[in-house]
Design a protein around this motif. Structure first.
Motif, mmCIF file in Angstrom:
data_model
loop_
_atom_site.group_PDB
_atom_site.id
_atom_site.type_symbol
_atom_site.label_atom_id
_atom_site.label_comp_id
_atom_site.label_asym_id
_atom_site.label_seq_id
_atom_site.Cartn_x
_atom_site.Cartn_y
_atom_site.Cartn_z
ATOM 1 N N ARG A 1 44.300 67.620 147.332
ATOM 2 C CA ARG A 1 43.544 66.593 148.044
ATOM 3 C C ARG A 1 43.217 67.082 149.440
ATOM 4 O O ARG A 1 44.109 67.490 150.186
ATOM 5 C CB ARG A 1 44.324 65.277 148.121
ATOM 6 C CG ARG A 1 43.536 64.149 148.784
ATOM 7 C CD ARG A 1 44.357 62.875 148.881
ATOM 8 N NE ARG A 1 43.605 61.800 149.519
ATOM 9 C CZ ARG A 1 44.129 60.635 149.905
ATOM 10 N NH1 ARG A 1 45.427 60.403 149.696
ATOM 11 N NH2 ARG A 1 43.392 59.721 150.497
ATOM 12 N N MET A 2 41.934 67.038 149.787
ATOM 13 C CA MET A 2 41.455 67.445 151.100
ATOM 14 C C MET A 2 40.619 66.314 151.689
ATOM 15 O O MET A 2 39.992 65.543 150.960
ATOM 16 C CB MET A 2 40.587 68.706 151.002
ATOM 17 C CG MET A 2 41.181 69.852 150.201
ATOM 18 S SD MET A 2 42.601 70.610 150.992
ATOM 19 C CE MET A 2 41.803 71.439 152.382
ATOM 20 N N VAL B 1 34.759 59.979 157.257
ATOM 21 C CA VAL B 1 35.769 60.811 156.597
ATOM 22 C C VAL B 1 35.566 60.724 155.088
ATOM 23 O O VAL B 1 35.502 59.629 154.522
ATOM 24 C CB VAL B 1 37.195 60.365 156.959
ATOM 25 C CG1 VAL B 1 38.217 61.263 156.275
ATOM 26 C CG2 VAL B 1 37.391 60.372 158.472
ATOM 27 N N ILE B 2 35.460 61.884 154.431
ATOM 28 C CA ILE B 2 35.325 61.905 152.980
ATOM 29 C C ILE B 2 36.597 62.450 152.345
ATOM 30 O O ILE B 2 37.356 63.184 152.965
ATOM 31 C CB ILE B 2 34.102 62.722 152.522
ATOM 32 C CG1 ILE B 2 34.238 64.199 152.906
ATOM 33 C CG2 ILE B 2 32.818 62.127 153.079
ATOM 34 C CD1 ILE B 2 33.158 65.074 152.304
ATOM 35 N N ASP B 3 36.813 62.053 151.089
ATOM 36 C CA ASP B 3 38.023 62.389 150.342
ATOM 37 C C ASP B 3 37.638 63.298 149.188
ATOM 38 O O ASP B 3 36.754 62.957 148.386
ATOM 39 C CB ASP B 3 38.638 61.093 149.793
ATOM 40 C CG ASP B 3 40.135 61.036 149.976
ATOM 41 O OD1 ASP B 3 40.722 62.031 150.419
ATOM 42 O OD2 ASP B 3 40.717 59.975 149.670
ATOM 43 N N MET B 4 38.284 64.459 149.089
ATOM 44 C CA MET B 4 38.019 65.395 147.992
ATOM 45 C C MET B 4 39.312 65.573 147.214
ATOM 46 O O MET B 4 40.234 66.253 147.668
ATOM 47 C CB MET B 4 37.504 66.717 148.559
ATOM 48 C CG MET B 4 36.179 66.555 149.300
ATOM 49 S SD MET B 4 35.637 68.064 150.126
ATOM 50 C CE MET B 4 36.824 68.159 151.462
ATOM 51 N N ILE B 5 39.373 64.937 146.045
ATOM 52 C CA ILE B 5 40.606 64.862 145.271
ATOM 53 C C ILE B 5 40.425 65.600 143.952
ATOM 54 O O ILE B 5 39.483 65.329 143.203
ATOM 55 C CB ILE B 5 41.000 63.396 144.997
ATOM 56 C CG1 ILE B 5 41.192 62.639 146.323
ATOM 57 C CG2 ILE B 5 42.261 63.325 144.148
ATOM 58 C CD1 ILE B 5 41.427 61.148 146.143
ATOM 59 N N PRO C 1 25.508 63.035 153.006
ATOM 60 C CA PRO C 1 24.285 62.556 152.358
ATOM 61 C C PRO C 1 24.361 62.394 150.844
ATOM 62 O O PRO C 1 23.442 61.849 150.242
ATOM 63 C CB PRO C 1 23.262 63.649 152.717
ATOM 64 C CG PRO C 1 24.071 64.883 152.889
ATOM 65 C CD PRO C 1 25.380 64.429 153.476
ATOM 66 N N VAL C 2 25.438 62.871 150.195
ATOM 67 C CA VAL C 2 25.541 62.788 148.740
ATOM 68 C C VAL C 2 26.293 61.513 148.375
ATOM 69 O O VAL C 2 27.474 61.357 148.709
ATOM 70 C CB VAL C 2 26.244 64.024 148.150
ATOM 71 C CG1 VAL C 2 26.356 63.891 146.629
ATOM 72 C CG2 VAL C 2 25.476 65.290 148.517
ATOM 73 N N ALA C 3 25.621 60.612 147.678
ATOM 74 C CA ALA C 3 26.205 59.308 147.372
ATOM 75 C C ALA C 3 27.445 59.410 146.503
ATOM 76 O O ALA C 3 28.341 58.564 146.577
ATOM 77 C CB ALA C 3 25.150 58.429 146.692
ATOM 78 N N ALA C 4 27.528 60.460 145.671
ATOM 79 C CA ALA C 4 28.651 60.584 144.738
ATOM 80 C C ALA C 4 29.956 60.994 145.417
ATOM 81 O O ALA C 4 31.028 60.891 144.815
ATOM 82 C CB ALA C 4 28.301 61.606 143.656
ATOM 83 N N VAL C 5 29.888 61.449 146.663
ATOM 84 C CA VAL C 5 31.089 61.901 147.360
ATOM 85 C C VAL C 5 31.940 60.694 147.763
ATOM 86 O O VAL C 5 31.443 59.740 148.370
ATOM 87 C CB VAL C 5 30.716 62.741 148.599
ATOM 88 C CG1 VAL C 5 31.957 63.049 149.435
ATOM 89 C CG2 VAL C 5 30.026 64.033 148.176
ATOM 90 N N LYS C 6 33.231 60.747 147.452
ATOM 91 C CA LYS C 6 34.144 59.626 147.735
ATOM 92 C C LYS C 6 34.397 59.515 149.232
ATOM 93 O O LYS C 6 34.664 60.495 149.912
ATOM 94 C CB LYS C 6 35.468 59.841 146.992
ATOM 95 C CG LYS C 6 36.494 58.734 147.190
ATOM 96 C CD LYS C 6 37.751 59.011 146.393
ATOM 97 C CE LYS C 6 38.844 57.986 146.680
ATOM 98 N NZ LYS C 6 38.439 56.621 146.336
#
Length: 312
Positions: free
Chosen positions: A289-290, A87-91, A72-77
């Protein structure tokens, strides 16, 4: 015939399981899928060992537990939504990193104890996480069992917090974290995207979730997220704030966490209705990176402020 092996996560933990033998072929077997779901319900946390390290397998494992939920958070890549929806990317890029200082040590990718989407009225069922790039040290993901936390909480605090509801906001700013902050904490550099999340938080009502809830199997769960908590519903006062702070500090002091040290050949799923999780942080010079997916679901106990369900 494919088969999997299920064993305890660690001998001194009352939660968690390790599962090996998960392949695409195994996941086509309905009995194996149910075996995995049963382990999840009973243990709250599963580490899938020696599993194919691909996004295709990540989504396949996720689909065992239910449909995926868009973050729900637009800023999440996001990863490519055409081929890998959900699938979201946390770098963590050392050149553009959020940095905090805890106990005199500077850390990136640090996260305090929380449960996911506490700022929503609906609480997603689970998260599935895997590592793409692993730092040579640090970057541990920690998990604490809410059933165990309830039992470990001091009897006096347990009596006072049970039946209370906690208010939450999407405001991710560490500088405004009101409860459960480490005593020697300082924010050095703001994480990328935090300002966008804070801006989004101002458009949302406050969410409300019970501090303690009871599973269908009868266990009581202490489910308080220090991060993003604003106070106790109906008791936003010095007395209420002191109660919530005492509970959050006991969560940090009395948790018996499992700390997962990552390899790229593992995936992990946790029960977001039961577990709290945190990240230990790592030296800011290391990349990390996760990727993760979020499983839809709702335990039906949360709501937005001033929209309390008639059944409550």
């Amino acid at each position: 015939m494919p088969s999997i092996t299920v064993r305890p996560l660690r001998h001194n933990l009352g939660f968690g399981a390790r599962i090996s033998g998960v392949t695409h072929e195994a996941l086509e077997d309905q009995a194996i899928r149910q075996q995995i779901r049963d382990a999840f319900e009973a243990r709250g946390l599963i580490v899938f060992e020696d599993i194919e390290p691909t996004s295709r397998m990540h989504v396949a494992v996720s689909n065992v537990f239910g449909p995926l939920k868009e973050h729900p958070v637009a800023a999440v890549k996001r990863v490519d939504q055409d081929t890998l929806p959900g699938v979201i990317d946390m770098i963590h890029d050392p050149a553009d990193a959020g940095i905090v200082e805890v106990d005199g040590k500077q850390l990136s990718s640090w996260l305090p104890w929380h449960f996911d989407h506490c700022y929503n009225n609906e609480l997603n069922r689970a998260g599935v996480l895997r590592a793409i790039t692993v730092a040579p040290e640090g970057g541990l993901t920690l998990f604490a069992d809410g059933i165990e936390l309830y039992d470990r909480l001091s009897p006096e605090l347990r009596k006072r917090i049970e039946g209370r509801n906690v208010l939450y906001s999407l405001d991710l700013a560490y500088s405004r974290m009101r409860f459960g902050r480490p005593k020697s904490f300082q924010e050095i550099a703001v994480p990328p995207g935090q300002d966008e999340a804070v801006k989004q938080s101002k458009t949302l009502p406050r969410a409300v979730h019970p501090a303690v809830w009871t599973r269908a199997t009868g266990e009581k769960v202490l489910h308080v997220s220090p991060w993003m908590s604003l106070g106790i519903e109906g008791q936003e006062s010095p007395e209420g704030d002191a109660l919530l702070e005492a509970v959050c500090q006991e969560v940090a002091e009395k948790a018996n966490p499992y700390a997962h040290s990552w390899t790229t050949s593992e995936m992990l799923i946790w029960d977001n209705w039961r577990m709290l999780h945190a990240v230990s942080g790592l030296d800011p010079k290391y990349p990390r990176r996760m990727q993760r997916t979020t499983i839809k679901g709702d335990y039906g106990l949360g709501y937005f402020e001033n929209n309390r369900p008639l059944s409550s």
